[in-house]
Enzyme design. Structure first.
Site, mmCIF file in Angstrom:
data_model
loop_
_atom_site.group_PDB
_atom_site.id
_atom_site.type_symbol
_atom_site.label_atom_id
_atom_site.label_comp_id
_atom_site.label_asym_id
_atom_site.label_seq_id
_atom_site.Cartn_x
_atom_site.Cartn_y
_atom_site.Cartn_z
ATOM 1 N N ASN A 185 5.332 11.289 -11.116
ATOM 2 C CA ASN A 185 6.316 10.584 -12.275
ATOM 3 C C ASN A 185 5.938 11.213 -13.692
ATOM 4 O OD1 ASN A 185 3.990 9.203 -13.226
ATOM 5 N ND2 ASN A 185 4.626 7.294 -12.343
ATOM 6 N N GLY A 225 16.785 9.116 -12.881
ATOM 7 C CA GLY A 225 17.004 9.907 -11.621
ATOM 8 C C GLY A 225 15.640 10.729 -11.354
ATOM 9 N N ASP A 271 13.315 -5.506 -8.832
ATOM 10 C CA ASP A 271 11.890 -5.293 -8.425
ATOM 11 C C ASP A 271 11.643 -3.880 -8.327
ATOM 12 O OD1 ASP A 271 9.057 -5.093 -7.936
ATOM 13 O OD2 ASP A 271 9.031 -6.322 -6.307
ATOM 14 N N GLY A 277 12.541 7.565 -13.381
ATOM 15 C CA GLY A 277 13.236 6.137 -13.262
ATOM 16 C C GLY A 277 14.631 6.137 -13.371
ATOM 17 N N ASN A 281 3.674 1.975 2.578
ATOM 18 C CA ASN A 281 5.198 2.003 2.113
ATOM 19 C C ASN A 281 5.902 3.329 2.488
ATOM 20 O OD1 ASN A 281 4.378 -0.587 0.983
ATOM 21 N ND2 ASN A 281 4.396 0.303 -1.062
ATOM 22 N N GLY A 292 0.808 -1.233 0.104
ATOM 23 C CA GLY A 292 0.126 0.003 -0.060
ATOM 24 C C GLY A 292 0.797 1.062 -0.055
ATOM 25 N N LYS A 293 0.583 2.067 -0.809
ATOM 26 C CA LYS A 293 1.626 3.518 -0.899
ATOM 27 C C LYS A 293 1.774 4.063 0.454
ATOM 28 C CE LYS A 293 2.023 5.517 -4.752
ATOM 29 N NZ LYS A 293 3.106 4.836 -5.061
ATOM 30 N N GLY A 294 0.553 4.274 1.013
ATOM 31 C CA GLY A 294 0.644 5.182 2.258
ATOM 32 C C GLY A 294 1.615 4.152 3.169
ATOM 33 N N ALA A 323 7.647 -0.042 -5.175
ATOM 34 C CA ALA A 323 7.746 0.576 -3.813
ATOM 35 C C ALA A 323 8.831 1.584 -4.001
ATOM 36 C CB ALA A 323 7.831 -0.217 -2.641
ATOM 37 N N ALA A 324 9.616 1.697 -4.948
ATOM 38 C CA ALA A 324 10.787 2.578 -5.476
ATOM 39 C C ALA A 324 10.404 3.954 -4.943
ATOM 40 C CB ALA A 324 11.292 2.299 -6.773
ATOM 41 N N GLY A 325 9.401 4.561 -5.754
ATOM 42 C CA GLY A 325 8.807 5.798 -5.730
ATOM 43 C C GLY A 325 8.499 6.162 -4.383
ATOM 44 N N ASP A 326 7.877 4.781 -3.458
ATOM 45 C CA ASP A 326 7.294 4.975 -2.235
ATOM 46 C C ASP A 326 8.583 5.347 -1.308
ATOM 47 O OD1 ASP A 326 4.608 4.920 -2.997
ATOM 48 O OD2 ASP A 326 4.568 2.884 -2.706
#
Length: 318
Positions: free
Chosen positions: A184, A224, A245, A221, A43, A39-41, A248-251
């Site tokens: 993004n 950067g 994988d 991505g 994460n 879940g984004k929150g 969750a990189a953005g989170d």
């Protein structure tokens, strides 16, 4: 009081690794399966917590097995969820995630209890907003709840970091309440109605800045991110790592950014730290299992000392 108040979604993630994504009507063999918290929150809250932030997380879970397991997990992590809501008759949110051999993912989210995180609940905990340095938000909870949080944050002078994910159009008046906007390429095009391919990244970012936020961070991505305020425009390159994988990189980026800013870092230094944290995140499977801690990021940065020279510019955003 907590310096960072994250308000957002919690999901149980069902993750399958595949060689390639199936076409319509096609059945493919999974390489392995794992169930994890997401879940984004959640994460972003866990990322901020692991990366040195003083965090309280407000979410909504169903009173089911997934919800009960999730609450125990947060408590074991030491994450404060004392102002969260538990609801009857609605399942905890879930996300079904496919990850291919290139580390790309496709995700199906069933919101469940996340859509029960109401403006009324936010009004019941407004003192948490009043005493925080920063509120962190995403778009996996009802839009009217996001609006209520932002309105209260402005009332109490609390800064808002909004990650417009998943992408959606937003009432322009809301953007005037945002201090830091993280988007993004898809999200910024949705917000501005402009195409990066047609007018370029800088033009689209300028259009978004004119809509109200104090700072816009565009994540791109493997390239950067771009940071833009009314005074500064800066490209922060990504660290080159093997991507396992990207979930969750953005989170992780958003949580790390909030953690660093509320501890006094200037914006560029905080973004560099967040970029390193998200780089480490993509080297492991799963959302929350892949989020690094502060010591891991510091060690990674010490090994990758070749950061871009900032010209000693300090951008104080808080």
């Amino acid at each position: 009081m907590s310096k960072i108040l994250v308000i957002g979604s919690s999901n149980t993630d069902l993750i399958a690794k595949v060689k390639s994504f199936p076409a319509a009507g096609e059945t493919v063999r999974g390489q392995f399966f794992v169930q994890a918290m997401g879940g984004k929150g959640a994460n972003q809250a866990l990322a901020a917590h692991r990366l040195g932030g003083d965090v309280k997380f407000v979410t909504c879970l169903g009173n089911d097995a997934n919800g009960q397991n999730t609450m125990r997990y947060y408590e074991n992590e030491g994450l404060d969820v004392s102002s969260s809501r538990i609801v009857e008759g609605v399942p905890t949110g879930t996300a079904m995630i496919l990850v291919n051999d290139e580390g790309e993912n496709c995700i199906i989210i069933t919101p469940g209890a996340n859509h029960e995180l109401s403006p009324a609940h936010i009004r019941n905990i407004e003192k948490e907003i009043a005493t925080a340095l920063m509120v962190v938000l995403q778009m996996e909870i009802p839009f009217e709840t996001v609006e209520e949080v932002c309105s209260l944050a402005v009332k109490f002078g609390t800064k808002v970091l909004l990650n417009v994910a998943p992408a959606q159009e937003i009432n322009p008046r809301l953007l005037k309440l945002i201090h830091i906007l993280v988007v993004n390429e898809t999200e910024i095009e949705t917000l501005t109605g402009q195409s990066i391919a047609s007018v370029g990244e800088e033009s689209v970012m300028n259009a978004l800045l004119r809509m109200g936020p104090n700072a816009v961070i565009l994540t791109v991505g493997r390239n950067g991110c771009l940071v833009k305020t009314s005074k500064v425009s800066r490209h922060i390159p990504a660290f080159q790592v093997e991507t396992i994988d990207s979930t969750a990189a953005g989170d992780t980026f958003c949580g790390a950014l909030a953690a660093r800013l509320t501890r006094g870092s200037d914006l560029i230094a905080a973004v560099e730290f967040a970029t390193a944290a998200s780089a480490l995140c993509v080297t492991k499977m799963g959302a929350q299992p892949s989020i690094p801690n502060e010591q891991e990021v510091e060690h990674f940065l010490a090994q990758k000392i070749a950061l871009v020279d900032n010209g000693k510019v300090k951008i104080n955003i808080l």
